[in-house]
Design an enzyme around this catalytic site. Structure first.
Site, short mmCIF file in Angstrom:
data_model
loop_
_atom_site.label_atom_id
_atom_site.label_comp_id
_atom_site.label_asym_id
_atom_site.label_seq_id
_atom_site.Cartn_x
_atom_site.Cartn_y
_atom_site.Cartn_z
N ASP A 141 0.83 -1.20 0.00
CA ASP A 141 0.00 0.00 0.00
C ASP A 141 0.87 1.25 0.00
O ASP A 141 1.64 1.48 0.94
CB ASP A 141 -0.90 -0.02 1.24
CG ASP A 141 -1.93 1.08 1.26
OD1 ASP A 141 -1.98 1.86 0.29
OD2 ASP A 141 -2.68 1.17 2.23
N ASP A 343 -2.67 6.29 -5.57
CA ASP A 343 -2.75 5.39 -4.43
C ASP A 343 -2.99 3.97 -4.92
O ASP A 343 -3.91 3.71 -5.69
CB ASP A 343 -3.90 5.83 -3.51
CG ASP A 343 -4.02 4.96 -2.28
OD1 ASP A 343 -2.98 4.54 -1.74
OD2 ASP A 343 -5.16 4.71 -1.85
#
Length: 464
Positions: A141, A343
């Site tokens: 992430d 992201d």
């Protein structure tokens, strides 16, 4: 990266309409899809559909998407993904974090919220921890910093995971970080992480946007990325109280900018340089590579990172959007007012409300031959394609700072819930002041290069 045509042609071949009923976001069906590009059009063949056998955390088949190097890890899609309501929670958490970093408001209700969410549309890698090394599947992430995994003993609770839960007592290189150690002070400064002391040990606690949590001991051990590539004394969270929707992964690998992220911890080795390609289907594999292993793919072009606004996120300015070859009439201040970040953990790209409205309207104008379908909870521009075998879509392209242009293909434009409900995979923020997010559907199949030290990000086709 520019293509000559402004239309995308999808030719669907199947023995029956039922054969085309598949999900990309909400199922673990394998989409065996091949297509070619001819004169600016994509020809899509959906002849073969079957249940995927590779929807797991340890795929035993599949080749890496690029030649293996000591720092290249195979990336795969964990299944099953969760409803997109959790993606919405992640987005709200990220936006609150950005607001809190750029305003004087207290935001007391989000101080414990790390801008991340595991499990939905996330991508995983298999690494090892400890001596001898124990294999663990971790979601990676770019919106998180602290790497953590579940640890024995689970003093509070541990959720079910595919791997055996890591037992630190079995590792000869494991040790806890003490409260007086400088590493604990570094942890206290990390955004979204709460560090506390239990007698002499440094502890951590994280709370995610959907109220999932991880808490335990701040520790260090040997991290093995590949058999030929290890990171000694790697700082991570050894979670003994973990609750939430984590889809059987063992934890998270944090790729943010903060000092405790793996990117910063390995700065001397990899120079704050990493890249990835997110696979388009559960049956395909991608890669996560640390360090420069040669020149980027010839199609990769770079844009400068925008100001991170006091956060560890990676900001990338949008300067324009085109549909069917026509630049949308959107005032550029719409994009610059709130900014935009990229992201790996957000599924659906979020745009300022004004920009999304213009995109949706232009897309609808290019889809007048197809009947509309009911919206989903998150997506409102949907179509029923059940009576068609050939579908022509207007091409969507994004332009980023530095005149970096990215043309989107079938995988990057649509969320396919069924043949009766095919939706444009973008959503509007509540207003134009909320930060935009370039999500992972739009990143599928791209080579995404983060030159953090150099202040640039690269995007290019054919990454995996």
């Amino acid at each position: 990266m520019n293509m000559a045509s402004s239309k995308v042609l999808f030719i669907i071949k199947s023995k029956s309409k039922l054969q085309f009923q598949f999900l990309i976001l909400h199922s673990c069906l394998l989409l065996s899809l091949s297509y070619t590009t001819n004169n600016g059009f994509h020809s899509i063949d959906l002849e073969s559909l079957s249940h995927s056998s590779s929807c797991n955390h340890h795929p035993s088949t599949g080749k890496p998407s690029k030649p293996p190097t000591p720092s290249t890890i195979q990336v795969y899609t964990p299944c099953p993904p969760l409803p997109l309501t959790a993606d919405d929670a992640r987005v709200r958490s990220i936006q609150a974090k950005v607001r809190r970093a750029t305003t004087s408001d207290a935001f007391n209700d989000v101080k414990a919220t790390l801008p991340a969410h595991l499990g939905i549309g996330n991508y995983a890698v298999t690494v090892s921890l400890g001596t001898p090394p124990k294999s663990l599947s971790l979601n990676f992430d770019t919106g998180s910093d602290l790497t953590w995994t579940q640890c024995q003993p689970c003093s509070g609770s541990c959720y079910p995971q595919d791997d055996p839960i890591f037992d630190p007592s079995s590792s000869t290189t494991y040790s806890k970080i003490q409260c007086a150690a400088p590493q604990c002070s570094t942890l206290r400064l990390s955004p979204g992480v709460f560090a506390t002391c239990a007698v002499t040990d440094c502890n951590y606690r994280l709370q995610y946007g959907d109220r999932s949590t991880s808490a335990g001991e701040f520790s260090k051990d040997t991290l093995t990325l590949t058999p030929d590539d290890t990171v000694p004394d790697f700082l991570f969270g050894c979670g003994q109280e973990n609750r939430g929707l984590f889809v059987k992964s063992a934890g998270l690998l944090g790729l943010g900018r903060d000092a405790i992220s793996i990117v910063s911890q390995t700065e001397k080795k990899y120079g704050k340089y990493f890249s990835y390609c997110l696979p388009s289907t559960p049956s395909s594999t991608g890669h996560l590579t640390f360090g420069k292993t040669g020149s980027p793919s010839s199609g990769v072009a770079f844009a400068p990172f925008a100001n991170s606004r006091g956060t560890s996120f990676y900001f990338l300015d949008i300067t324009g959007i085109s549909v069917a070859g026509q630049e949308l009439s959107i005032d550029r201040t719409i994009f610059t007012t709130a900014g935009n970040l990229i992201d790996s953990g957000t599924v659906i790209t979020r745009l300022p409300a004004t920009a999304y409205g213009a995109l949706s309207q232009a897309f609808q104008e290019g889809m007048t031959s197809y009947p509309r379908a009911p919206p989903t909870t998150l997506l409102d521009t949907c179509y029923d394609l059940s009576n068609f075998t050939t579908v022509t879509l207007p091409r969507i392209a994004f332009t980023f700072a530095g005149n970096l242009k990215v043309n989107l293909d079938f995988y990057q434009m649509l969320s396919i819930h069924s043949i009766q409900q095919v939706c444009l995979a973008f959503a509007a923020n509540q207003n134009d002041q909320d930060v935009g997010i370039f999500g992972n559907i739009q990143q599928r199949g791209l080579e995404v290069v983060y030159d953090v030290a150099g202040g640039n990000i690269g995007l290019g086709p054919g990454g995996c």
